[in-house]
Design a protein around this motif. Structure first.
Motif, PDB file in Angstrom:
ATOM      1  N   ASP A  24       0.869  -0.943  -0.125  1.00 54.42           N
ATOM      2  CA  ASP A  24      -0.161   0.059  -0.141  1.00 54.42           C
ATOM      3  C   ASP A  24       0.284   1.100  -0.142  1.00 54.42           C
ATOM      4  OD1 ASP A  24      -1.827  -1.268   0.224  1.00 54.42           O
ATOM      5  OD2 ASP A  24      -2.467  -1.408   2.649  1.00 54.42           O
ATOM      6  N   GLU A  77       3.258   3.426  -3.510  1.00 55.63           N
ATOM      7  CA  GLU A  77       2.130   3.941  -4.562  1.00 55.63           C
ATOM      8  C   GLU A  77       2.636   5.512  -4.879  1.00 55.63           C
ATOM      9  OE1 GLU A  77      -0.653   3.085  -5.876  1.00 55.63           O
ATOM     10  OE2 GLU A  77      -1.331   1.244  -4.690  1.00 55.63           O
ATOM     11  N   LYS A  78       1.917   5.778  -6.205  1.00 54.33           N
ATOM     12  CA  LYS A  78       2.895   7.133  -6.766  1.00 54.33           C
ATOM     13  C   LYS A  78       1.793   7.665  -5.879  1.00 54.33           C
ATOM     14  CE  LYS A  78       3.017   9.705 -10.991  1.00 54.33           C
ATOM     15  NZ  LYS A  78       4.248  10.192 -10.680  1.00 54.33           N
ATOM     16  N   ARG A  79       0.611   8.288  -5.429  1.00 51.33           N
ATOM     17  CA  ARG A  79       0.604   9.107  -4.717  1.00 51.33           C
ATOM     18  C   ARG A  79       1.456   9.255  -3.610  1.00 51.33           C
ATOM     19  NH1 ARG A  79      -2.951   8.814  -0.259  1.00 51.33           N
ATOM     20  NH2 ARG A  79      -3.272   6.149  -0.991  1.00 51.33           N
ATOM     21  N   VAL A  80       1.287   8.311  -2.698  1.00 54.36           N
ATOM     22  CA  VAL A  80       1.885   8.199  -0.675  1.00 54.36           C
ATOM     23  C   VAL A  80       3.951   9.122  -1.127  1.00 54.36           C
ATOM     24  CG1 VAL A  80       2.687   7.015   1.149  1.00 54.36           C
ATOM     25  CG2 VAL A  80       0.766   6.029  -0.201  1.00 54.36           C
ATOM     26  N   ASP A 103       5.578  10.032  -4.015  1.00 51.20           N
ATOM     27  CA  ASP A 103       4.801  11.585  -4.361  1.00 51.20           C
ATOM     28  C   ASP A 103       5.080  12.743  -3.418  1.00 51.20           C
ATOM     29  OD1 ASP A 103       6.014  10.677  -6.489  1.00 51.20           O
ATOM     30  OD2 ASP A 103       3.772  11.502  -7.537  1.00 51.20           O
ATOM     31  N   HIS A 104       4.228  12.437  -2.508  1.00 52.56           N
ATOM     32  CA  HIS A 104       3.801  13.150  -1.270  1.00 52.56           C
ATOM     33  C   HIS A 104       5.378  12.886  -0.529  1.00 52.56           C
ATOM     34  CE1 HIS A 104       2.561  15.188   1.763  1.00 52.56           C
ATOM     35  NE2 HIS A 104       2.356  14.600   2.649  1.00 52.56           N
ATOM     36  N   ASP A 129       8.765  14.794  -2.266  1.00 54.35           N
ATOM     37  CA  ASP A 129       8.852  15.780  -2.954  1.00 54.35           C
ATOM     38  C   ASP A 129       9.372  15.631  -4.861  1.00 54.35           C
ATOM     39  OD1 ASP A 129       7.050  17.651  -1.706  1.00 54.35           O
ATOM     40  OD2 ASP A 129       8.783  18.094  -0.582  1.00 54.35           O
ATOM     41  N   ASP A 188       8.905  13.827  -8.691  1.00 58.09           N
ATOM     42  CA  ASP A 188       7.875  12.639  -9.633  1.00 58.09           C
ATOM     43  C   ASP A 188       8.034  11.107  -9.673  1.00 58.09           C
ATOM     44  OD1 ASP A 188       5.564  12.772 -11.148  1.00 58.09           O
ATOM     45  OD2 ASP A 188       6.520  13.449 -12.682  1.00 58.09           O
ATOM     46  N   CYS A 218      10.520   1.514  -8.071  1.00 58.00           N
ATOM     47  CA  CYS A 218      10.564   2.882  -8.655  1.00 58.00           C
ATOM     48  C   CYS A 218      11.497   3.529  -9.285  1.00 58.00           C
ATOM     49  CB  CYS A 218      10.792   3.650  -7.252  1.00 58.00           C
ATOM     50  SG  CYS A 218       9.270   2.996  -5.421  1.00 58.00           S
TER      51      CYS A 218
END
Lengths: 326, 261
Positions: B222, B225-228, B230-231, B234, B236, B248
């Motif tokens: 879980d 994940e790109k969303r996690v 990336d945050h 910081d 891409d 990754c």
């Protein structure tokens, strides 16, 4: 192979140790021509020499062990309290005491009070200095060395300024108090101070396994459950007290600690403080008493410190060049 | 189980950890990830009491760490910090023997020698047993330190960047060892890693930190994940699935230029 060599080294050190001790006790009989020496005089000289011997041995052990532990605390093999200006602290303390109180004060002339005063002052000064140093510099060798050099220079300049404006009598009593004077040790004083010194030595021995862990560095030591900061505080007080007491008793022994500790590390190749303590103490005693013997045999032309610095300095140079590492 | 409750830590004015709450699950590899300065090492330092927290409590199996003596803690929880320069000459055996200190106080009994031998055998260091640490390769040296931790015989093991300076082969070997510790010896391992792919491949659970806070926590699948990510970093990210495992990929500068155009 290496083990055999180590055992040989150890035997040699033990052998030398016994020779030096026996020589100190009995050599005078052969070199000074007494016509007919009565048993009474013989016993008196021998008991006097035994007390000097004990004073020297215990002082040497204190100086050496405090250097060993200081090196463990700072995690290096170069620094000893002497190198960080402890001798200057001693001379400055003595000068200040005489200057402030005057050499006729009972605080100076009474050997017990003088001893207590100077050792307590020194212990307090060095605990506070080294405490802040250990806290601030995080065992950074270069910073600590710089600190030591600056302290030593500062105090030396201060001492030389005060000594210039002192009167000659006061200057004489400072000079007498700041050189190694084993022959003029107050035997009464030795007997009173001896128990304190033995307690300090026993504390070092008791903590030996903790020092082994401390040598791994703070991170490992704390991970292994050592109360590192507490041990460091206790050790700092022990080190300061040992140096203050031994210096007030026999005078500054500058090189002795550095030399004996490094030599013992070379000889034993061990990290165990139990073994290092024994070997370095014996080496320290050999150098101090051997030096004193030389001084006596050469008719007191110079002080023990000169011999220790001369041979000790050469020996350290030899070690560094041979090992090429520190 | 180790429970961390409202831990805060600061260096002078700067807050490094802000009200951290975390439960470390037993018998799993938990990876701590996050950008440099996110507070991962500080958190490990606080849990292993190298640092004293400003506020908050840590419970180990329900017992407050503050109520335990340092040697009792050392029997429950071991820690290996990043870069451990030891400037005394030790053989592998000597080093591993130090792991027994919390139990033996330096006076080794037969049981201690047995544990030391076991740890050395477990990490395949029998041949290097009497070799000095400074003669070992980076991978062997790191294994020797793990052997020390193993000899300490604790349920919880904290490792701060154990893969530093290890090349790919040794890094993978090290993570494999940690997996065996969990599977075979039922240890709980918390490890700070920089390489997200290592975390993705070997960790069971991931805790992601950012600016002194835990921003995400969960099973590995879980968190990668790109969303996690990336945050958290910081950055891409580009996440792909290769042979059923998430990886990754770096964005090279030419690619990011292209996206700008």
């Amino acid at each position: 192979m290496q083990l055999v060599k180590q055992h040989k080294n150890m035997l040699m050190i033990g052998f030398l140790f016994i020779i030096v001790v026996v020589a100190y006790l009995f050599l005078w009989m052969f070199t000074h021509s007494y016509d007919a020496i009565s048993t009474d005089v013989f016993v008196r000289i021998l008991s006097r020499r035994s007390i000097h011997l004990i004073a020297m041995m215990v002082s040497a052990i204190l100086v050496v062990l405090s250097s060993l532990i200081f090196q463990t605390m700072t995690h290096n093999r170069i620094l000893t309290p002497s190198i960080l200006g402890f001798d200057s602290i001693f001379i400055a303390t003595q000068t200040m005491i005489v200057f402030v109180l005057g050499n006729t004060s009972s605080l100076i002339s009474n050997p017990f009070i003088n001893f207590a005063l100077s050792s307590i002052t020194m212990a307090v000064i060095s605990v506070s200095l080294y405490q802040s140093m250990l806290k601030k510099f995080n065992n950074n060798l270069a910073l600590m060395l710089l600190f030591g050099i600056v302290i030593a220079t500062l105090l030396r300049s201060m001492v030389s300024f005060i000594q210039t404006i002192m009167n000659p009598d006061e200057f004489q009593s400072v000079a007498a108090a700041t050189t190694v004077t084993i022959t003029s040790i107050n035997t009464q004083l030795v007997i009173y101070v001896l128990p304190i010194m033995l307690v300090i030595i026993a504390s070092y021995v008791y903590l030996k396994k903790q020092y082994d862990v401390m040598a791994l560095g703070r991170n490992h030591a704390v991970g292994l459950g050592l109360n590192y900061d507490k041990l460091q505080r206790i050790s700092l007080i022990l080190v300061s007290l040992s140096l203050a007491i031994s210096t007030a008793l026999v005078g500054p022994l500058s090189f002795l600690g550095l030399m004996a500790v490094n030599a013992s590390k070379e000889f034993t190749h061990s990290f165990k403080h139990g073994l290092l303590m024994i070997v370095s103490s014996m080496i320290g005693i050999i150098f101090l008493i051997g030096g004193q013997l030389l001084v006596e045999q050469t008719g007191f032309i110079t002080s023990v410190t000169v011999f220790i610095s001369l041979f000790g300095g050469l020996y350290i140079l030899f070690l560094i060049l041979k090992e090429n590492t520190l | 189980m180790i429970t961390i409750s409202k831990i805060s830590q600061a260096y002078k004015e700067k807050r490094i950890l802000k009200n951290i709450d975390l439960e470390i699950q037993d018998q799993k590899i938990t990876a701590l990830i996050g950008a440099n300065g996110a507070g991962k090492s500080t958190l490990v330092g606080v849990i292993s009491r190298l640092l004293t927290p400003l506020e908050g409590e840590i419970f180990i199996d329900g017992v407050d760490l503050n109520s335990l003596s340092s040697s009792e803690i050392a029997k429950k929880l071991s820690v290996l910090k990043q870069s451990n320069p030891i400037n005394i000459r030790l053989s592998v055996y000597d080093l591993v023997a130090f792991g027994r200190y919390p139990h033996s106080k330096g006076f080794l009994k037969q049981i201690d020698h047995n544990k030391i031998e076991e740890a050395i055998t477990y990490l395949n260091l029998q041949e290097e047993k009497h070799t000095y640490l400074d003669q070992l390769s980076g991978g062997q040296k790191q294994r020797a330190f793990i052997a020390m931790i193993l000899a300490q015989d604790t349920d919880y093991i904290f490792l701060d960047e154990p893969l530093n300076n290890l090349d790919m082969r040794y890094a993978v070997e090290m993570m494999g060892i940690l997996q065996r510790l969990v599977k075979e010896l039922h240890k709980t391992v918390v490890v700070v890693v920089h390489d997200i792919n290592i975390a993705s491949a070997f960790a069971d659970h991931i805790v992601a930190m950012k600016d002194g806070e835990i921003v995400f926590e969960g099973p590995t699948i879980d968190v990668i994940e790109k969303r996690v990510l990336d945050h958290v970093f910081d950055h891409d990210f580009c996440i792909e699935c290769v042979n059923g495992q998430k990886v990754c990929l770096y964005k090279t500068s030419s690619e990011s230029e292209r996206t700008i155009v």
